[in-house]
Write a protein that holds these residues in place. Structure first.
Motif, PDB file in Angstrom:
ATOM      1  N   LEU A   2      79.309  57.462  54.222  1.00 15.95           N
ATOM      2  CA  LEU A   2      77.878  56.740  52.636  1.00 15.95           C
ATOM      3  C   LEU A   2      77.445  55.370  53.262  1.00 15.95           C
ATOM      4  O   LEU A   2      77.810  54.609  53.614  1.00 15.95           O
ATOM      5  N   ASP A   3      76.037  55.392  53.776  1.00 17.49           N
ATOM      6  CA  ASP A   3      75.447  54.272  53.940  1.00 17.49           C
ATOM      7  C   ASP A   3      74.576  53.302  52.143  1.00 17.49           C
ATOM      8  O   ASP A   3      73.903  53.556  51.825  1.00 17.49           O
ATOM      9  N   GLY A   4      75.643  52.790  51.847  1.00 17.98           N
ATOM     10  CA  GLY A   4      75.344  52.528  50.751  1.00 17.98           C
ATOM     11  C   GLY A   4      75.683  53.125  49.149  1.00 17.98           C
ATOM     12  O   GLY A   4      76.423  53.612  49.613  1.00 17.98           O
ATOM     13  N   SER A   5      75.509  53.135  48.366  1.00 19.23           N
ATOM     14  CA  SER A   5      75.442  53.603  46.591  1.00 19.23           C
ATOM     15  C   SER A   5      74.831  54.961  46.402  1.00 19.23           C
ATOM     16  O   SER A   5      73.809  54.734  47.340  1.00 19.23           O
ATOM     17  N   CYS A   6      74.986  55.853  46.161  1.00 14.28           N
ATOM     18  CA  CYS A   6      74.573  56.942  45.631  1.00 14.28           C
ATOM     19  C   CYS A   6      73.562  56.227  44.361  1.00 14.28           C
ATOM     20  O   CYS A   6      74.154  55.603  43.449  1.00 14.28           O
ATOM     21  N   VAL A   7      72.217  56.281  44.196  1.00 13.38           N
ATOM     22  CA  VAL A   7      71.300  56.229  43.265  1.00 13.38           C
ATOM     23  C   VAL A   7      70.735  57.106  42.352  1.00 13.38           C
ATOM     24  O   VAL A   7      70.368  58.548  43.413  1.00 13.38           O
ATOM     25  N   VAL A   8      70.595  57.072  41.204  1.00 10.40           N
ATOM     26  CA  VAL A   8      69.753  57.650  40.034  1.00 10.40           C
ATOM     27  C   VAL A   8      68.689  57.394  39.815  1.00 10.40           C
ATOM     28  O   VAL A   8      68.417  56.394  39.181  1.00 10.40           O
ATOM     29  N   SER A   9      67.299  58.282  39.903  1.00 10.55           N
ATOM     30  CA  SER A   9      66.279  57.750  39.526  1.00 10.55           C
ATOM     31  C   SER A   9      65.828  59.066  38.510  1.00 10.55           C
ATOM     32  O   SER A   9      65.875  60.143  38.752  1.00 10.55           O
ATOM     33  N   GLY A  10      64.440  58.138  37.934  1.00  8.41           N
ATOM     34  CA  GLY A  10      63.555  59.528  37.301  1.00  8.41           C
ATOM     35  C   GLY A  10      64.387  59.118  35.819  1.00  8.41           C
ATOM     36  O   GLY A  10      64.880  58.687  34.975  1.00  8.41           O
ATOM     37  N   GLY A  11      64.419  59.970  35.108  1.00 10.01           N
ATOM     38  CA  GLY A  11      64.443  60.695  33.669  1.00 10.01           C
ATOM     39  C   GLY A  11      63.640  59.757  32.878  1.00 10.01           C
ATOM     40  O   GLY A  11      62.674  59.585  32.843  1.00 10.01           O
ATOM     41  N   GLY A  12      63.623  59.718  31.508  1.00  8.71           N
ATOM     42  CA  GLY A  12      62.608  59.583  30.767  1.00  8.71           C
ATOM     43  C   GLY A  12      63.117  60.065  28.920  1.00  8.71           C
ATOM     44  O   GLY A  12      64.122  61.191  29.057  1.00  8.71           O
ATOM     45  N   THR A  13      62.149  58.915  28.021  1.00 12.43           N
ATOM     46  CA  THR A  13      62.555  59.569  27.322  1.00 12.43           C
ATOM     47  C   THR A  13      61.273  59.678  26.210  1.00 12.43           C
ATOM     48  O   THR A  13      60.938  59.926  25.045  1.00 12.43           O
ATOM     49  N   ALA A  14      60.019  59.847  26.887  1.00 10.16           N
ATOM     50  CA  ALA A  14      59.094  60.175  26.112  1.00 10.16           C
ATOM     51  C   ALA A  14      59.262  61.598  25.693  1.00 10.16           C
ATOM     52  O   ALA A  14      60.099  62.450  26.489  1.00 10.16           O
ATOM     53  N   VAL A  15      58.418  61.860  25.114  1.00 17.09           N
ATOM     54  CA  VAL A  15      57.812  63.719  24.988  1.00 17.09           C
ATOM     55  C   VAL A  15      57.553  63.773  26.013  1.00 17.09           C
ATOM     56  O   VAL A  15      56.392  63.764  26.641  1.00 17.09           O
ATOM     57  N   GLY A  16      58.167  65.175  26.623  1.00 16.68           N
ATOM     58  CA  GLY A  16      57.659  65.850  27.669  1.00 16.68           C
ATOM     59  C   GLY A  16      58.863  66.606  28.656  1.00 16.68           C
ATOM     60  O   GLY A  16      60.162  66.064  28.146  1.00 16.68           O
ATOM     61  N   THR A  17      58.586  67.064  29.752  1.00 20.63           N
ATOM     62  CA  THR A  17      59.849  67.311  30.713  1.00 20.63           C
ATOM     63  C   THR A  17      59.939  65.939  32.217  1.00 20.63           C
ATOM     64  O   THR A  17      59.230  65.338  31.942  1.00 20.63           O
ATOM     65  N   HIS A  18      61.398  65.722  31.436  1.00 20.07           N
ATOM     66  CA  HIS A  18      61.563  64.596  32.860  1.00 20.07           C
ATOM     67  C   HIS A  18      62.990  65.272  33.668  1.00 20.07           C
ATOM     68  O   HIS A  18      63.392  66.410  33.354  1.00 20.07           O
ATOM     69  N   SER A  19      63.279  64.455  34.470  1.00 20.05           N
ATOM     70  CA  SER A  19      64.521  64.733  35.282  1.00 20.05           C
ATOM     71  C   SER A  19      65.154  63.473  36.152  1.00 20.05           C
ATOM     72  O   SER A  19      63.962  62.737  36.123  1.00 20.05           O
ATOM     73  N   TYR A  20      65.822  63.847  36.145  1.00 20.63           N
ATOM     74  CA  TYR A  20      66.888  62.555  37.097  1.00 20.63           C
ATOM     75  C   TYR A  20      67.375  63.129  39.003  1.00 20.63           C
ATOM     76  O   TYR A  20      67.868  64.573  38.738  1.00 20.63           O
ATOM     77  N   THR A  21      67.299  62.315  39.430  1.00 22.22           N
ATOM     78  CA  THR A  21      67.596  62.723  40.988  1.00 22.22           C
ATOM     79  C   THR A  21      68.285  61.922  41.523  1.00 22.22           C
ATOM     80  O   THR A  21      67.953  60.423  41.493  1.00 22.22           O
ATOM     81  N   ALA A  22      69.692  62.335  42.100  1.00 21.67           N
ATOM     82  CA  ALA A  22      70.214  61.410  42.614  1.00 21.67           C
ATOM     83  C   ALA A  22      70.558  61.220  44.604  1.00 21.67           C
ATOM     84  O   ALA A  22      70.015  62.735  44.534  1.00 21.67           O
ATOM     85  N   THR A  23      70.318  60.819  44.600  1.00 24.82           N
ATOM     86  CA  THR A  23      70.154  59.918  46.489  1.00 24.82           C
ATOM     87  C   THR A  23      70.917  59.606  46.613  1.00 24.82           C
ATOM     88  O   THR A  23      71.518  58.744  46.561  1.00 24.82           O
ATOM     89  N   ALA A  24      71.511  59.922  48.444  1.00 25.56           N
ATOM     90  CA  ALA A  24      72.591  59.484  48.715  1.00 25.56           C
ATOM     91  C   ALA A  24      72.298  59.548  50.107  1.00 25.56           C
ATOM     92  O   ALA A  24      71.625  60.911  50.291  1.00 25.56           O
ATOM     93  N   THR A  25      72.375  58.475  50.480  1.00 23.02           N
ATOM     94  CA  THR A  25      72.079  58.406  52.144  1.00 23.02           C
ATOM     95  C   THR A  25      73.260  58.144  52.811  1.00 23.02           C
ATOM     96  O   THR A  25      74.219  57.148  53.093  1.00 23.02           O
TER      97      THR A  25
END
Length: 505
Positions: free
Chosen positions: A350-373
């Motif tokens: 791995l080139d660095g750590s895995c990163v999690v982005s996205g998400g949310g607490t507001a009303v609506g649809t959300h997603s979390y994305t984990a990215t690794a390189t």
């Protein structure tokens, strides 16, 4: 009649005598002086003589008392003057004939200026006896020019040596060195024979020469060998040509191509390891190498190695751990905390750590994305989606009506705004309520529905939860402005709201 006959004898050739003795019948004896044989050939300027002979042949004629020969024993000889062409000398001259039937030799030599012609004789004096002579001497003299002396020439091969070995591309030029005393020395090109393969092999340089006089020199040859002892050259290139990334890794296959050259016999083969051609394609692997071999037609070889090639074409594995369930639904404020990332890479790392982005607490649809390189630059991600649901607001309850109804109330009166909030279960903390807003609005037309507020109170205006009634209560004291219209809105933390319209009287 007596005949004086002269015999011409070429140098070194024996000539037989011609004629015999006659029978005397009269006093008058006439002899014939004659030559016998072919002419004489002389070489101008040569000391070599040509020989002839002259003889006197006796004849009987007219009943001469001297029946056989005009020259009787004891008498003086017949003396002859030898008359020669210009430049030709006779020896002896004069010639003395002392008897009949005997050959008296005469030799001839020619000066360098001698001319061809005919030899004759003239009688200078004769014997005392009677008799006459018939002169028949006529010897052809042919004078030829001397054949020039001619020495056999020699010829030698120069430039190359017999039995020598020469490097291809550095073979000297073969020539023929002629040595000729009469025609002069010189140099001519040698004749090269022999079949070469790719410029290598054995060749023969041959020299032949014939001079102007027709003499042929002994043939000279030199056999030599052309070799190639120099190694070929080989280099390589990689595709893609940009090279690996900053971490030293490729993320696609790499083609190694070898380029070969040889200044001598040429390239017989240029091969990459295990291949039938110049290229080899590498797939995944760390610290890979490829060796190429160049071979020339003489069998000389050279190698080149492309090493340290790292290739990773596989993206790392990545997954989300924890957090909202994929496709899950959660009421506002109850969604789980953000997930963490789990990633790995089996080859480059791995080139660095895995990163999690996205998400949310507001009303609506959300997603979390984990990215690794990984270190080769391959990227992978994992995504999980979920929904945040709004709270369930119920109210306003009586005495206030909603749904587009205008509530009429006396200005200055206090109106209880009653409502409930549910998020799977009922919420009772006043912190769930963001606040209330009162906004002046245009009053409705005559056709708008209205409803008198049935119950008013002048209690406190603070928000509270009535656990007995199981509802929130907010007392709103209306402005003292008869005829004014207002929209009162309650908003919860999730952004949901309830609105009621009021017409003051």
């Amino acid at each position: 009649m007596r005949t004086l006959r002269i015999t011409a004898i070429a140098a070194g050739v024996s000539v037989a005598l011609a004629g015999g003795m006659g029978i005397a019948h009269a006093d008058n004896i006439q002899d014939t002086i004659a030559d016998v044989g072919a002419g004489v050939t002389l070489v101008a300027g040569s000391p070599t003589a040509g020989n002839a002979a002259i003889r006197l042949i006796g004849n009987s004629s007219g009943g001469d008392v001297d029946p056989n020969c005009n020259i009787d024993p004891g008498e003086a000889p017949l003396r002859l003057d030898i008359v020669t062409p210009a430049g030709v000398t006779a020896n002896p001259d004069p010639l003395e004939i002392t008897g009949c039937g005997t050959e008296f030799p005469v030799s001839f030599t020619a000066s360098s200026t001698a001319e061809s012609g005919t030899v004759t004789v003239a009688i200078l004096s004769g014997p005392a006896g009677n008799g006459s002579y018939k002169n028949e001497v006529s010897i052809p003299i042919t004078v030829t020019q001397p054949v020039p002396s001619n020495t056999k020439p020699t010829v030698a091969v120069t430039g190359v040596l017999d039995g020598a070995t020469y490097e291809i591309g550095a073979v000297p030029s073969a020539a023929c060195q002629v040595t000729d005393t009469e025609d002069g020395n010189g140099t001519t090109a040698a004749v090269i024979s022999g079949t070469l393969s790719h410029g290598l092999g054995q060749q023969t340089a041959t020299c032949d020469y014939t001079d102007a006089g027709g003499l042929h020199a002994d043939t000279a040859t030199a056999v030599y060998t052309i070799v190639d002892t120099g190694a070929p050259t080989i280099s390589h290139s990689l595709s893609p040509s940009g090279g690996p990334n900053a971490n030293g890794w490729y993320k696609q296959g790499v083609t190694v191509t070898f380029d070969c050259s040889d200044s001598g016999s040429g390239i017989a083969s240029c091969l990459a390891d295990g291949e039938s051609g110049t290229s080899k394609v590498l797939s995944e692997g760390a610290n890979q190498s490829v060796t190429g071999t160049a071979t020339d037609w003489a069998g000389n070889t050279a190698t080149d190695t492309a090493s340290g090639i790292n290739i990773d074409t596989t993206a790392p594995s990545v997954a989300l751990s924890g957090g909202p369930a994929a496709g899950g639904s959660y009421y506002y404020g109850s969604a789980p905390a953000a997930p963490t990332c789990i990633a790995s890479d089996a080859l480059s790392g791995l080139d660095g750590s895995c990163v999690v982005s996205g998400g949310g607490t507001a009303v609506g649809t959300h997603s979390y994305t984990a990215t690794a390189t990984d270190l080769a630059g391959n990227e992978n991600s994992a995504t999980s989606s979920y929904s945040v649901l709004p709270w369930d607001l119920r109210g306003f309850y009586s005495p206030v009506n909603t749904g587009g109804v205008w509530n009429t109330v006396k200005g200055g009166a206090t109106v209880p705004l009653k409502f409930e909030v549910f998020a799977a279960s009922e919420l009772t903390s006043t912190t769930a309520i963001t606040g209330f807003t009162v906004k002046g609005v245009a009053c409705p037309g005559a056709s708008a529905p209205t409803d008198d507020v049935e119950f008013v109170t002048t209690g406190g205006t603070s928000l509270r939860y009535d656990s007995t009634a199981g509802q929130f209560i907010q007392n709103w004291q209306t402005p003292k402005r008869a005829g004014a219209c207002y929209a009162v809105t309650m908003t919860t933390q999730d952004g949901s709201s309830l609105t009621a319209n009021f017409l003051l009287k």
